[in-house]
Motif scaffolding. Structure first.
Motif, PDB file in Angstrom:
ATOM      1  N   GLU A 144       4.778 -11.379   0.916  1.00 13.47           N
ATOM      2  CA  GLU A 144       3.419 -11.275   0.447  1.00 13.47           C
ATOM      3  C   GLU A 144       2.590 -12.527   0.350  1.00 13.47           C
ATOM      4  N   ARG A 145       3.299 -13.771   0.314  1.00 15.96           N
ATOM      5  CA  ARG A 145       2.656 -15.081   0.092  1.00 15.96           C
ATOM      6  C   ARG A 145       2.563 -15.615   1.359  1.00 15.96           C
ATOM      7  N   MET A 152       6.526  -7.884  13.981  1.00 20.80           N
ATOM      8  CA  MET A 152       7.256  -8.735  12.889  1.00 20.80           C
ATOM      9  C   MET A 152       6.707  -8.977  11.954  1.00 20.80           C
ATOM     10  N   GLY A 153       5.309  -9.397  11.801  1.00 19.71           N
ATOM     11  CA  GLY A 153       4.422  -9.596  10.642  1.00 19.71           C
ATOM     12  C   GLY A 153       4.212  -8.223   9.840  1.00 19.71           C
ATOM     13  N   LEU A 154       3.907  -7.153  10.609  1.00 26.55           N
ATOM     14  CA  LEU A 154       3.658  -5.993   9.901  1.00 26.55           C
ATOM     15  C   LEU A 154       4.918  -5.307   9.101  1.00 26.55           C
ATOM     16  N   ALA A 155       5.916  -5.452  10.018  1.00 24.58           N
ATOM     17  CA  ALA A 155       7.040  -4.945   9.322  1.00 24.58           C
ATOM     18  C   ALA A 155       7.767  -5.919   8.055  1.00 24.58           C
ATOM     19  N   GLY A 184       1.357 -11.226   3.759  1.00 25.71           N
ATOM     20  CA  GLY A 184       0.233 -10.996   3.018  1.00 25.71           C
ATOM     21  C   GLY A 184      -0.984 -10.981   3.661  1.00 25.71           C
ATOM     22  N   ARG A 185      -1.356 -11.756   4.826  1.00 21.75           N
ATOM     23  CA  ARG A 185      -2.446 -11.811   5.504  1.00 21.75           C
ATOM     24  C   ARG A 185      -1.857 -11.845   6.848  1.00 21.75           C
ATOM     25  N   THR A 231      -0.361  -0.411   7.032  1.00 19.73           N
ATOM     26  CA  THR A 231      -1.653  -1.346   7.020  1.00 19.73           C
ATOM     27  C   THR A 231      -1.438  -2.742   6.791  1.00 19.73           C
ATOM     28  N   ALA A 232      -2.600  -3.329   7.130  1.00 17.61           N
ATOM     29  CA  ALA A 232      -2.544  -4.742   7.051  1.00 17.61           C
ATOM     30  C   ALA A 232      -3.631  -5.437   6.421  1.00 17.61           C
ATOM     31  N   ASP A 233      -3.491  -6.435   5.465  1.00 19.06           N
ATOM     32  CA  ASP A 233      -4.596  -7.046   4.970  1.00 19.06           C
ATOM     33  C   ASP A 233      -4.737  -8.443   5.982  1.00 19.06           C
TER      34      ASP A 233
END
Ligand code: LLP
Length: 454
Positions: free
Chosen positions: A103-104, A119-122, A126-127, A149-151
């Motif tokens: 998340e950081r 990979m990022g979504l799974a 954090g962003r 969902t993605a920030d």
């Protein structure tokens, strides 16, 4: 004091870093050797955090891993409470393996593959910093497929380009990165992002350059970005929570460099943000900064052993060392300038001017031009200073040189961050197609000749 306060000379006349004798380190681990001073990295992290606390408490510091990333470095950054900017699946993998809190993590990149986005979504980073409208569309599709969902932040190009001592405001936004503000393209992307139920638009990002020594370009950028934030808020109805101004603060490579401190940078940005927010009637965003070089750059040095010395009378003395552009390509790529210290003669006065050459088969493989040094001999240990950023991370195997080891030093302790590569490491990924398997003995001829079969 050789260039930086954390480098000292001990009573043996040797360069010392992190409480360790550089000559001893070279003996123990071999050369070329990257050495990273843990306390200096931590101090730089804290300088940024305390600058925020003093001048703009609504802020986050995101270390740009492209400057230097290993699992050990991730641990240091995590323990200092910073966030982490990664730009590829490899950097993301390194961070996750190191146990860096997802998340950081800020996930950048102008051409993330589907696999990287997945990979990022799974991982639940954090962003995700979206670099183009096309990526926005693809990320939305992948998030839908994965039920995630993605920030996100949208990376935009404000049209400011900063150079070391100057800046340019370009009308034309000729860059592979980001969505141009000009022509309404960034606004259009913001509207699209705001419509997606799977993407949460948290704010905007820009990055104007690197090794910046003059803060004027940042003032101009804040003005342009806050103007954009106001327009985007009007267009989407969503106020930007975050404004990420990227990295870029310069460091001291030579005594001529006089970079502003993180404190000066944050104070100046904070003042500009408050001014702009008031005059444009938008809420103060969270300020995000992504320093890479100014966190690790001057914490690192590279140790080399002097080899052959070639004197060309009346012209130049070349001092060849056992590394070069394979471990530090910055001189060849950017005409970067470095400072060299003779680690085993650090207390001696300079006696001549020499140029330090690498060992690669390329004329441009130089490390330092015209350095004042005490009398040098084969076997001396040279330290090139401020090599913590963009050296190991940009190292290559040119000429099949194994990559050097990296040692972390801290209060007299030393231990490996990266093991030295062996010749076998160089062969590890090699494969020999079956038709290249050794030929029958009678077909083997002398070098370059072919025996004619009767
Ligand atoms: N954020 C973004 C989006 C970036 O593109 C960069 C650097 C940074 C942060 C970190 O910038 P820094 O604080 O380290 O200046 N290889 C070149 C530097 C390339 C920098 C690319 N982007 C060199 O060795 O000088």
């Amino acid at each position: 004091m050789p260039l930086h306060a954390h480098l000292t000379v001990n009573d043996r006349g040797h360069l010392e870093i992190g409480g360790c004798d550089a000559v001893e380190l070279a003996r123990r681990y071999g050369t070329p050797l990257y050495v990273l001073d843990e306390e200096r990295v931590r101090a730089a992290c804290r300088q940024y955090l305390s600058a925020l606390a003093r001048h703009y408490p609504k802020g986050k510091i995101v270390y740009a891993g492209k400057a230097l990333l290993t699992t050990g470095v991730c641990r240091i950054i995590a323990s200092e409470g910073l966030c982490l900017d990664v730009v590829s699946g490899g950097e993301l993998y390194t961070a996750l393996q190191a146990g860096f809190p997802p998340e950081r993590i800020y996930f950048h990149g102008n051409n993330k593959s589907d696999d990287e986005l997945r990979m990022g979504l799974a991982a639940g980073v954090g962003r995700i910093v979206v670099d183009s409208e096309a990526e926005l569309v693809r990320l939305d599709e992948l998030a839908a497929e994965m039920g995630r969902t993605a920030d996100i932040l949208l990376r935009v190009t404000p049209g400011v380009e900063a150079h070391t001592h100057s800046y340019m405001k370009t009308g034309q936004l000729d860059s592979k990165f980001g969505i141009p503000i000009a022509g309404g393209l960034a606004l259009e992307a913001a509207r699209r992002a705001a419509r997606s139920p799977r993407l949460r638009l948290r704010g905007y990002h820009c990055h104007i350059g690197s090794q910046i020594l003059d803060l004027t370009a940042f003032d101009i950028t804040v003005g342009l970005m806050m103007e954009f934030l106001a327009e985007a808020q009007a267009a989407t109805g969503i106020p930007a929570e975050e404004l990420d101004l990227g990295g870029g603060l310069g460091i001291r490579y030579t005594p001529a460099d006089d970079p502003p401190s993180p404190d000066e940078l944050v104070r100046r940005l904070g003042d500009a943000l408050r001014r702009e927010a008031t005059s444009r009637g938008v809420p103060l965003p969270v300020l995000v900064l992504e320093p890479g070089r100014s966190i690790v750059g001057d914490a690192g040095i590279t140790l080399y052993t002097v080899g052959f010395i070639k004197r060309i009378p009346g012209l130049r003395t070349y001092v060849a060392v056992d590394g070069g552009m394979a471990d530090n390509p910055r001189v060849a790529l950017y005409q970067a300038r470095y400072t060299v210290v003779v680690a085993n003669k650090a207390a001696e006065e300079p006696a001549e001017i020499v140029s330090i050459a690498g060992k690669c088969c390329e004329t441009g493989d130089m490390l330092v031009f015209d350095a004042p040094v005490p009398p040098l001999a084969r076997g001396d240990v040279l330290a090139v200073l401020s090599t913590g950023a963009y050296n190991y991370s940009m190292a290559s195997h040119y000429n099949r040189l194994p990559k050097p080891a990296m040692v972390l030093v801290s209060q007299g302790r030393h231990a490996l961050l990266v093991e030295r590569e062996t010749y076998d490491d160089l062969l590890r990924q090699d494969r020999v197609p079956p038709w290249l398997e050794p030929a029958a003995p009678q077909a083997a001829g002398a070098c370059g000749s072919r025996e004619v079969q009767a």
